[in-house]
Design a protein around this motif. Sequence first.
Motif, PDB file in Angstrom:
ATOM      1  N   GLU A  69       7.105  -8.352  -4.582  1.00 13.07           N
ATOM      2  CA  GLU A  69       8.236  -7.951  -3.709  1.00 13.07           C
ATOM      3  C   GLU A  69       7.922  -7.745  -2.328  1.00 13.07           C
ATOM      4  N   ILE A  70       8.492  -7.817  -1.489  1.00 15.61           N
ATOM      5  CA  ILE A  70       8.362  -7.696   0.128  1.00 15.61           C
ATOM      6  C   ILE A  70       9.201  -6.692   0.680  1.00 15.61           C
ATOM      7  N   GLU A  71      10.555  -6.391   0.358  1.00 17.38           N
ATOM      8  CA  GLU A  71      11.366  -5.500   0.619  1.00 17.38           C
ATOM      9  C   GLU A  71      11.093  -4.178  -0.076  1.00 17.38           C
ATOM     10  N   PRO A  72      11.196  -3.030   0.692  1.00 18.12           N
ATOM     11  CA  PRO A  72      11.205  -1.633  -0.181  1.00 18.12           C
ATOM     12  C   PRO A  72      12.210  -1.859  -1.345  1.00 18.12           C
ATOM     13  N   GLY A  73      12.200  -1.072  -2.344  1.00 21.00           N
ATOM     14  CA  GLY A  73      13.066  -0.972  -3.205  1.00 21.00           C
ATOM     15  C   GLY A  73      12.697  -0.131  -4.777  1.00 21.00           C
ATOM     16  N   ALA A  74      13.394  -0.239  -5.732  1.00 19.69           N
ATOM     17  CA  ALA A  74      13.043   0.205  -7.081  1.00 19.69           C
ATOM     18  C   ALA A  74      11.949  -0.437  -7.911  1.00 19.69           C
ATOM     19  N   PHE A  75      10.778  -0.252  -7.351  1.00 18.34           N
ATOM     20  CA  PHE A  75       9.816  -1.165  -7.908  1.00 18.34           C
ATOM     21  C   PHE A  75       8.650  -0.127  -8.487  1.00 18.34           C
ATOM     22  N   THR A  76       8.929   0.954  -9.213  1.00 19.55           N
ATOM     23  CA  THR A  76       7.749   1.877  -9.270  1.00 19.55           C
ATOM     24  C   THR A  76       6.526   1.556  -9.416  1.00 19.55           C
ATOM     25  N   GLY A  77       5.579   2.106  -8.833  1.00 22.60           N
ATOM     26  CA  GLY A  77       4.325   1.729  -9.116  1.00 22.60           C
ATOM     27  C   GLY A  77       3.532   0.621  -8.055  1.00 22.60           C
ATOM     28  N   GLU A  78       4.475  -0.292  -7.497  1.00 24.24           N
ATOM     29  CA  GLU A  78       4.050  -1.398  -6.901  1.00 24.24           C
ATOM     30  C   GLU A  78       3.752  -0.872  -5.371  1.00 24.24           C
ATOM     31  N   VAL A  79       3.007  -1.959  -4.767  1.00 23.07           N
ATOM     32  CA  VAL A  79       2.445  -1.537  -3.412  1.00 23.07           C
ATOM     33  C   VAL A  79       2.629  -3.016  -2.793  1.00 23.07           C
ATOM     34  N   SER A  80       3.700  -2.856  -1.547  1.00 30.73           N
ATOM     35  CA  SER A  80       3.975  -4.159  -1.055  1.00 30.73           C
ATOM     36  C   SER A  80       2.823  -4.564   0.013  1.00 30.73           C
TER      37      SER A  80
END
Length: 255
Positions: A69-80
């Motif tokens: 994912e590129i845009e911020p959002g509900a992706f717990t634990g991920e780092v863009s």
Amino acid sequence: MTDRAFVAGNWKMNGSLSDIDTFSNALTARAADISCGLAVCVPFVYVARLAERLKGSDIATGGQDVATEIEPGAFTGEVSGTMLADCGATFTVVGHSERRAMYGETDDIVVAKTRAAIACGIQPIVCVGETLEEREADTVETVLKRQLGAVLDGCSDEELGRIVLAYEPVWAIGTGRSATPEQAQEIHAFLRSQIAERSDTLSRSLSIVYGGSVKPDNAEAIFAGDDVDGALVGGASLKADSFADIARAMPSHGA
């Protein structure tokens, strides 16, 4: 053409804040006579600290993964990739064999992460490589065609121009066992030939680096191959002395 020579360190899940400080001081003091491109890829939590410590040097900071994912959002634990760039990273490892084997990353996920990194201004070090079973079954080229082919099919020429390709035979990672210089050159030449089918210009300019138990005592022999443009270094990158010695063994490869 630009120079392809590039050596990156991959700390994996190792390190501490004090290790970052000690390492960065030691590496910057030893980097004056290193002519190849240099990057150090550390766990997410240390990226900002390393980037700050390396500021003003020619040594780049990298992460070890990136979100699809590129845009911020509900992706717990991920780092863009945007977050990585905000912390000072300019590189990140994508598709490492440990991510593929332990965390189920497919070729499609690797492509998505590659494109996401590039979209965020981060240069991906995209990993491909075969297991011991695949080598013994004589399916190395089939495996590499599939892994590399996914990236070639999924990325534009402009995106491909931003990639560093890393060949890492899985059987040689962290085992102390390395591909012979002849094996490394053979596979690197094969990978470059696959890229040439897409673009001759791209095949000449793209860096293809070797990963798999690279150490100061075998680096020079591995780097002797015409198509081996550097290394993705694991355990030996945790110490500034050994990492600098490996980088120092890298001759300049004109593209």
